[in-house]
Design a protein around this motif. Structure first.
Motif, mmCIF file in Angstrom:
data_model
loop_
_atom_site.group_PDB
_atom_site.id
_atom_site.type_symbol
_atom_site.label_atom_id
_atom_site.label_comp_id
_atom_site.label_asym_id
_atom_site.label_seq_id
_atom_site.Cartn_x
_atom_site.Cartn_y
_atom_site.Cartn_z
ATOM 1 N N TYR A 106 0.841 -1.204 0.000
ATOM 2 C CA TYR A 106 0.000 0.000 0.000
ATOM 3 C C TYR A 106 0.878 1.258 0.000
ATOM 4 N N GLU A 107 1.920 1.250 0.823
ATOM 5 C CA GLU A 107 2.849 2.391 0.841
ATOM 6 C C GLU A 107 3.532 2.552 -0.514
ATOM 7 N N ASN A 108 3.899 1.429 -1.137
ATOM 8 C CA ASN A 108 4.520 1.493 -2.461
ATOM 9 C C ASN A 108 3.551 2.013 -3.514
ATOM 10 N N LEU A 109 2.271 1.660 -3.397
ATOM 11 C CA LEU A 109 1.265 2.189 -4.321
ATOM 12 C C LEU A 109 1.197 3.710 -4.215
ATOM 13 N N LYS A 110 1.200 4.223 -2.990
ATOM 14 C CA LYS A 110 1.137 5.670 -2.801
ATOM 15 C C LYS A 110 2.382 6.351 -3.372
ATOM 16 N N LYS A 111 3.540 5.771 -3.097
ATOM 17 C CA LYS A 111 4.783 6.345 -3.636
ATOM 18 C C LYS A 111 4.777 6.327 -5.159
ATOM 19 N N ALA A 112 4.328 5.208 -5.716
ATOM 20 C CA ALA A 112 4.298 5.085 -7.169
ATOM 21 C C ALA A 112 3.338 6.096 -7.788
ATOM 22 N N PHE A 113 2.171 6.269 -7.166
ATOM 23 C CA PHE A 113 1.192 7.222 -7.667
ATOM 24 C C PHE A 113 1.780 8.640 -7.684
ATOM 25 N N ILE A 114 2.389 9.044 -6.576
ATOM 26 C CA ILE A 114 3.000 10.376 -6.501
ATOM 27 C C ILE A 114 4.114 10.501 -7.551
ATOM 28 N N GLY A 115 4.926 9.453 -7.666
ATOM 29 C CA GLY A 115 6.015 9.472 -8.641
ATOM 30 C C GLY A 115 5.520 9.616 -10.065
ATOM 31 N N GLU A 116 4.445 8.910 -10.415
ATOM 32 C CA GLU A 116 3.905 8.985 -11.777
ATOM 33 C C GLU A 116 3.302 10.363 -12.046
ATOM 34 N N CYS A 117 2.626 10.929 -11.062
ATOM 35 C CA CYS A 117 2.066 12.278 -11.227
ATOM 36 C C CYS A 117 3.175 13.295 -11.465
ATOM 37 N N CYS A 118 4.234 13.178 -10.703
ATOM 38 C CA CYS A 118 5.363 14.102 -10.854
ATOM 39 C C CYS A 118 6.092 13.869 -12.176
ATOM 40 N N ALA A 119 6.237 12.617 -12.566
ATOM 41 C CA ALA A 119 6.894 12.314 -13.845
ATOM 42 C C ALA A 119 6.108 12.934 -14.997
ATOM 43 N N ARG A 120 4.791 12.817 -14.929
ATOM 44 C CA ARG A 120 3.962 13.413 -15.987
ATOM 45 C C ARG A 120 4.221 14.914 -16.075
ATOM 46 N N THR A 121 4.278 15.584 -14.947
ATOM 47 C CA THR A 121 4.506 17.031 -14.959
ATOM 48 C C THR A 121 5.898 17.360 -15.493
ATOM 49 N N ARG A 122 6.897 16.579 -15.087
ATOM 50 C CA ARG A 122 8.250 16.816 -15.626
ATOM 51 C C ARG A 122 8.254 16.635 -17.142
ATOM 52 N N TYR A 123 7.548 15.624 -17.642
ATOM 53 C CA TYR A 123 7.453 15.436 -19.090
ATOM 54 C C TYR A 123 6.759 16.607 -19.758
ATOM 55 N N GLU A 124 5.761 17.158 -19.102
ATOM 56 C CA GLU A 124 5.085 18.317 -19.686
ATOM 57 C C GLU A 124 6.021 19.521 -19.748
ATOM 58 N N PHE A 125 6.921 19.674 -18.766
ATOM 59 C CA PHE A 125 7.939 20.724 -18.841
ATOM 60 C C PHE A 125 8.842 20.493 -20.057
ATOM 61 N N VAL A 126 9.287 19.247 -20.215
ATOM 62 C CA VAL A 126 10.184 18.913 -21.328
ATOM 63 C C VAL A 126 9.459 19.112 -22.654
ATOM 64 N N GLU A 127 8.214 18.669 -22.723
ATOM 65 C CA GLU A 127 7.409 18.820 -23.949
ATOM 66 C C GLU A 127 7.226 20.293 -24.278
ATOM 67 N N TYR A 128 6.921 21.093 -23.264
ATOM 68 C CA TYR A 128 6.749 22.530 -23.463
ATOM 69 C C TYR A 128 8.014 23.155 -24.051
ATOM 70 N N GLY A 129 9.171 22.815 -23.492
ATOM 71 C CA GLY A 129 10.433 23.355 -23.991
ATOM 72 C C GLY A 129 10.684 22.975 -25.439
ATOM 73 N N GLN A 130 10.413 21.729 -25.780
ATOM 74 C CA GLN A 130 10.610 21.284 -27.164
ATOM 75 C C GLN A 130 9.659 22.027 -28.114
#
Length: 198
Positions: free
Chosen positions: A9-33
């Motif tokens: 359950y703790e790993n699910l929460k960590k993974a969820f937060i990580g995926e949300c943050c990864a998506r936002t980081r990708y949107e930063f990279v996409e925006y720059g490109q």
């Protein structure tokens, strides 16, 4: 074992937060490109960001299955990278490295889930891990192609379709400009190797 009281359950929460943050980081990279006119690369990054969203969606569904009620304001301690800058080339390499670290997390999380008897969640972690490794491969491919100024070069004849007007052209690379609508080469879709299709 009850999911709500497990390491899984703790790993699910960590993974969820990580995926949300990864998506936002990708949107930063996409925006720059996109801001710099690299529509072809931005389109690929946007697809990866959407895939990260769907990973988060599936993880959230598993978190919600832990109880019949609602889950309010749970704390989670996670480590997140804040490495991306505004350098277009470096960001491709940094996001590839981030994907490697995420894949390692999912490998360990899947093992824990199996040990705790949550095989369906272990399967989910393993499937996400495979996609993260594919993302890494795509990002390293783009990094190498950009670094060597070979993003649109091919050793074989291909059909290039202008994304703006639909005009088709054949060649080892698209023209500098579409002869029909004058769209720049950087707007054309980048053709990834078959094993990297996203």
């Amino acid at each position: 074992m009850e999911l709500l009281k497990s390491k899984t359950y703790e790993n699910l929460k960590k993974a969820f937060i990580g995926e949300c943050c990864a998506r936002t980081r990708y949107e930063f990279v996409e925006y720059g490109q996109r801001y710099n006119g690299n529509e072809g690369i931005a389109t690929i990054i946007d697809k990866i960001a959407y895939q990260e969203f769907n990973h988060a969606r599936m993880l959230y569904t598993k978190i919600q299955s832990a109880t019949k009620g609602t889950i309010d304001n749970e704390e989670s301690k996670v480590s997140l990278p804040y490495r991306q800058k505004w350098d277009l080339l470096d960001n491709l390499l940094l996001t590839a490295e981030d994907e490697e670290k995420e894949a390692e997390f999912y490998k360990k999380a899947a093992k824990t889930a199996r040990e705790e008897g949550f095989n369906d969640i272990a399967d989910l972690f393993e499937m996400i891990r495979k996609v993260e490794l594919k993302h890494k491969k795509v990002l390293l491919h783009l990094y190498d192609k950009c670094k060597n100024k070979e993003v649109y070069k091919s050793k074989t004849q291909k059909t290039w379709v202008c994304p703006s007007c639909g005009n088709e052209m054949k060649g080892e690379q698209p023209p500098e400009q579409c002869p029909l609508c004058q769209a720049k080469k950087s707007t054309f879709e980048i053709q990834l190797p078959k094993d990297m299709a996203i």
